[in-house]
Design a protein around this motif. Sequence first.
Motif, PDB file in Angstrom:
ATOM      1  N   ARG A   1       0.812  -1.216   0.000  1.00 49.25           N
ATOM      2  CA  ARG A   1       0.000   0.000   0.000  1.00 49.25           C
ATOM      3  C   ARG A   1       0.848   1.269   0.000  1.00 49.25           C
ATOM      4  O   ARG A   1       0.637   2.188   0.800  1.00 49.25           O
ATOM      5  N   TRP A   2       1.767   1.356  -0.948  1.00 47.56           N
ATOM      6  CA  TRP A   2       2.618   2.552  -1.014  1.00 47.56           C
ATOM      7  C   TRP A   2       1.795   3.791  -1.335  1.00 47.56           C
ATOM      8  O   TRP A   2       1.988   4.857  -0.738  1.00 47.56           O
ATOM      9  N   VAL A   3       0.879   3.679  -2.267  1.00 47.30           N
ATOM     10  CA  VAL A   3       0.075   4.840  -2.670  1.00 47.30           C
ATOM     11  C   VAL A   3      -0.796   5.308  -1.509  1.00 47.30           C
ATOM     12  O   VAL A   3      -0.852   6.507  -1.195  1.00 47.30           O
ATOM     13  N   ALA A   4      -1.496   4.372  -0.863  1.00 47.29           N
ATOM     14  CA  ALA A   4      -2.353   4.745   0.259  1.00 47.29           C
ATOM     15  C   ALA A   4      -1.533   5.365   1.394  1.00 47.29           C
ATOM     16  O   ALA A   4      -1.946   6.348   2.020  1.00 47.29           O
TER      17      ALA A   4
ATOM     18  N   LEU B   1      -1.772   9.131   3.091  1.00 47.68           N
ATOM     19  CA  LEU B   1      -1.898   9.370   4.526  1.00 47.68           C
ATOM     20  C   LEU B   1      -0.858  10.385   5.015  1.00 47.68           C
ATOM     21  O   LEU B   1      -1.167  11.284   5.794  1.00 47.68           O
ATOM     22  N   VAL B   2       0.368  10.235   4.548  1.00 49.87           N
ATOM     23  CA  VAL B   2       1.418  11.188   4.930  1.00 49.87           C
ATOM     24  C   VAL B   2       1.060  12.583   4.435  1.00 49.87           C
ATOM     25  O   VAL B   2       1.200  13.577   5.162  1.00 49.87           O
TER      26      VAL B   2
ATOM     27  N   ALA C   1       7.431   8.872   2.464  1.00 45.83           N
ATOM     28  CA  ALA C   1       7.420  10.133   3.204  1.00 45.83           C
ATOM     29  C   ALA C   1       7.746  11.305   2.286  1.00 45.83           C
ATOM     30  O   ALA C   1       7.094  12.358   2.348  1.00 45.83           O
ATOM     31  N   ALA C   2       8.760  11.112   1.417  1.00 44.17           N
ATOM     32  CA  ALA C   2       9.145  12.203   0.513  1.00 44.17           C
ATOM     33  C   ALA C   2       8.002  12.563  -0.431  1.00 44.17           C
ATOM     34  O   ALA C   2       7.683  13.744  -0.627  1.00 44.17           O
ATOM     35  N   ALA C   3       7.364  11.561  -1.011  1.00 40.32           N
ATOM     36  CA  ALA C   3       6.265  11.827  -1.941  1.00 40.32           C
ATOM     37  C   ALA C   3       5.089  12.467  -1.219  1.00 40.32           C
ATOM     38  O   ALA C   3       4.456  13.403  -1.724  1.00 40.32           O
ATOM     39  N   GLY C   4       4.769  11.958  -0.022  1.00 39.89           N
ATOM     40  CA  GLY C   4       3.655  12.525   0.727  1.00 39.89           C
ATOM     41  C   GLY C   4       3.897  13.968   1.121  1.00 39.89           C
ATOM     42  O   GLY C   4       2.994  14.813   1.026  1.00 39.89           O
TER      43      GLY C   4
ATOM     44  N   ALA D   1       3.451  20.203  -0.592  1.00 40.27           N
ATOM     45  CA  ALA D   1       4.537  21.177  -0.712  1.00 40.27           C
ATOM     46  C   ALA D   1       4.101  22.636  -0.602  1.00 40.27           C
ATOM     47  O   ALA D   1       4.822  23.439   0.004  1.00 40.27           O
ATOM     48  N   PRO D   2       2.953  23.060  -1.171  1.00 38.31           N
ATOM     49  CA  PRO D   2       2.598  24.475  -1.022  1.00 38.31           C
ATOM     50  C   PRO D   2       2.528  24.936   0.427  1.00 38.31           C
ATOM     51  O   PRO D   2       2.870  26.082   0.742  1.00 38.31           O
ATOM     52  N   ALA D   3       2.098  24.049   1.315  1.00 37.57           N
ATOM     53  CA  ALA D   3       2.042  24.414   2.732  1.00 37.57           C
ATOM     54  C   ALA D   3       3.434  24.717   3.275  1.00 37.57           C
ATOM     55  O   ALA D   3       3.577  25.526   4.203  1.00 37.57           O
ATOM     56  N   LEU D   4       4.451  24.094   2.694  1.00 38.95           N
ATOM     57  CA  LEU D   4       5.819  24.302   3.166  1.00 38.95           C
ATOM     58  C   LEU D   4       6.480  25.487   2.479  1.00 38.95           C
ATOM     59  O   LEU D   4       7.097  26.329   3.136  1.00 38.95           O
TER      60      LEU D   4
END
Length: 858
Positions: A190-193, A197-198, A246-249, A254-257
Amino acid sequence: MSRENAATVRPTIRRLAAPGLAALLSMGAYCLALTVHGSYPFGPRSRAVNDLGNQFVPFHARLWDLLHGNTSGDLFFNWNSGYGVPFLADFLSYLMNPFSWLVGLFPRDRVDFPVFLVTLLSIGLGSALMTVFLGRLHPGSGLLRALLSVGYGLCAWVLNDGYADPMWMWGLAALPMTGIAADWCLHRRRWVAGTLLVALAWAGNFYTAAMATLAMALVLGLRLLLATGVPVRDRLLSLARAVSMAAAGILLAAPALTVTFLAGQASQPPLEAVYRGRPPLLYQLAQLLPGGRGGESVPHIFIGVLGLLLVAAFPFVRAVPRRARIGWYVLMAGLAGSLVWEPAILLWHGFALPNGSPYRASFVLSAILVMIAWLALAHRPRPRELAAGAALVALLTVVCHNQSSIATATWVLVPGGGALVFAALVALHRHRAPSGLRTAATTVLTCTVVLGSAYAALSVTAVRDKIPWFRPKTTLSERALAAQDGLTARADWPRSRTDPGPHEFADNDPLLIGGEGGSYYSSYVPAGTARTLRALGAGWYMRGRHTLSFEDPVGRAIMGVSSYLTPVPHGRGRYVTHRSQAAPLLTVRGALPRGDRGESVFARQERVLGAGVYEVPALTPTAGAVPRHGRDGWMLPAAPKPAARSVRPAAGPDGAGTTFTARCTPGSTAVWSAPWFYGQVSGLGGGSTGIGHRDATANPVRTLGTVPADGTVSVRFSGRGPQRIPEHAIGCVSPDKLAAAVAALRAGAPAKLTTSGHRLTAELAPGGGGNAVLAVPAVPGWSCSVDGGPARDPDAFAGLLAVPLGPGAARLVCAYTPPGLAAGLAASGAAGLAVAAVGAATAVRRRRTVAHTTSLKS
């Protein structure tokens, strides 16, 4: 319902039962505590303490306005506060908890209730998700997992720190979210899921999500180390999967960061935070005991009696492998140490020591304690092992009995509740216990957990309410709503501003009750905004992170304030609306004069106004303590210090202070300017209080009164010296000259001016040329176009937006775009494409596998 559907629904209901029970029990316990205490919404006591009242209730009122189209701004720009400030960073930091968006479903004058729901529902969701995660950490009873999760949902961090910051409460859900995602990595599925979540965890509140992600990374690392029979290659693959997830999530959010990072870089620096060292060890250990709150700053970590007993028993549970017992205790001890070690504190908080509590990450330690408690309980601890844990708890209680955080509730919960919990766990351990006994034990355990959690919440809340610092704001009271009606009746935006200042229902009055004022309290106050407004005569708190409205006639005229509110003296909370002379929001000038280094605030105001309206007389000391005159002004001598400093500055003994005399034209309006003065200023039959403290708190330019017929202005400065009074501390405004200056600016006003969201459009009067000056502080992100030409960055004139106009210019369009938004959206888009590609490849591979299996069977 068909048998096939029933077979599908029943397991789903069973899976949701335990998380749902955890949510209901934790929310019920919290509501019970507030009901007994009489706190809103179950009683008259307001919850709006500190930033909850000053920031987050007003920001949620702003969100209501955005959802209902009830404001002139949008997500990008806020025309109401600080005379025009960026807003997207505030939205991404303070309003991205998904429960915050429920505010749109309630009346605006009841905004306090959905803000309460943000806290309540976050407690429920965090408890439910922790119940799910504990089942992935180790299988076992759903009911017992739910009871331990109640301790997590109502941990000390929630009751002491998170309750007043609705956006932080998302961290309570983000931690088990990232834990579930990490568990999927451990099993390589479940990499996508997991990535989604991240992303959800980070989008809801990136600040606490970063803490949660770091904590769950440590948990994942420990689980990989403890995994038996797993090849090193598989462990590395799981770790790589977690890193990529984690990196993809994070990139999806990213806009929040990017937006908040650049907004933070451009913001007014906060007061320097100083870490005063770790608390005493016994004081830290005392925080494990539920029900109390001490007077010192410390990580708040207790998770209830059930969790405490099991954490203490964990080292003795022989069913748990020794490596696991050592590993989890080392993780717990390491996390506890990191929360009070300054380099690690910086790491937990994004490499910036926070103002206020430096222990905002303590909820992650509470989560680790709950995990350890579950591992102990899931392995069915024996009575002797529980007894050893109970002995440790008793020893801890005795050793910490004289710590300030030990309250009456502690002595009720630990011995009394602990005995009930111990007895219930012993009964549940018996394999052949009668069903009635097991039911009774489960009931006792459930009641003890729920009532104990409610009592701990009640005790902490009662102690906190006795601290003067936690005096709540009134927010949308009847007085505030009446003031709001007065503002609405005077609204003339964008022809002019209606300022709700300078009083304060909250530190963000314009967001709370409307208008277009100078008050603005946020971590993202642009440095350009704060410094511009202070240089022109407005005040500030918190070193400029809370700006204030102008209180003098010239400042109001410059910023286009045509009406403002002031409280009626002895009016029992009533407010009156005043009219004032106001220049247009946009004016067209010729050449813009440059200022001289060291010019006074009166000279700066005249330069922006474009006319001389002040007399600035020389000051002569005539009575009281003799000051020393220097190049920078007058130095008042020190006065005797009082035995204890009062909350508000007071004059010294009779005759203390210094009286200055000056001469001005009779009938003019005298004002005083001493930004850093702390004390009383009196003269011309009136007086005001200065609360200045260099850099931290700046006084605005304030009105003294009308100059009498003899032209004598006598002003007394009474404070606890030594203090400096500027060389030009008194100015006298000519009402006729000010009226003429405003009329001249109105003559060059645009024929039509409109604002829409983050965009301003002006149809200029014929014969336009020179420079357009907007009464809006200049900050990065603005671009302007003249007559449809290319968009260019505007100039700044005394800190306000200025746009050069060509000869005959007829139309000006300016728009604001948050810096970092484009980069953030690009990163988010790229991550979205990568996640979609992985999802598509997984689906194709799954179909091929199914097809291949089917062909083999046929």
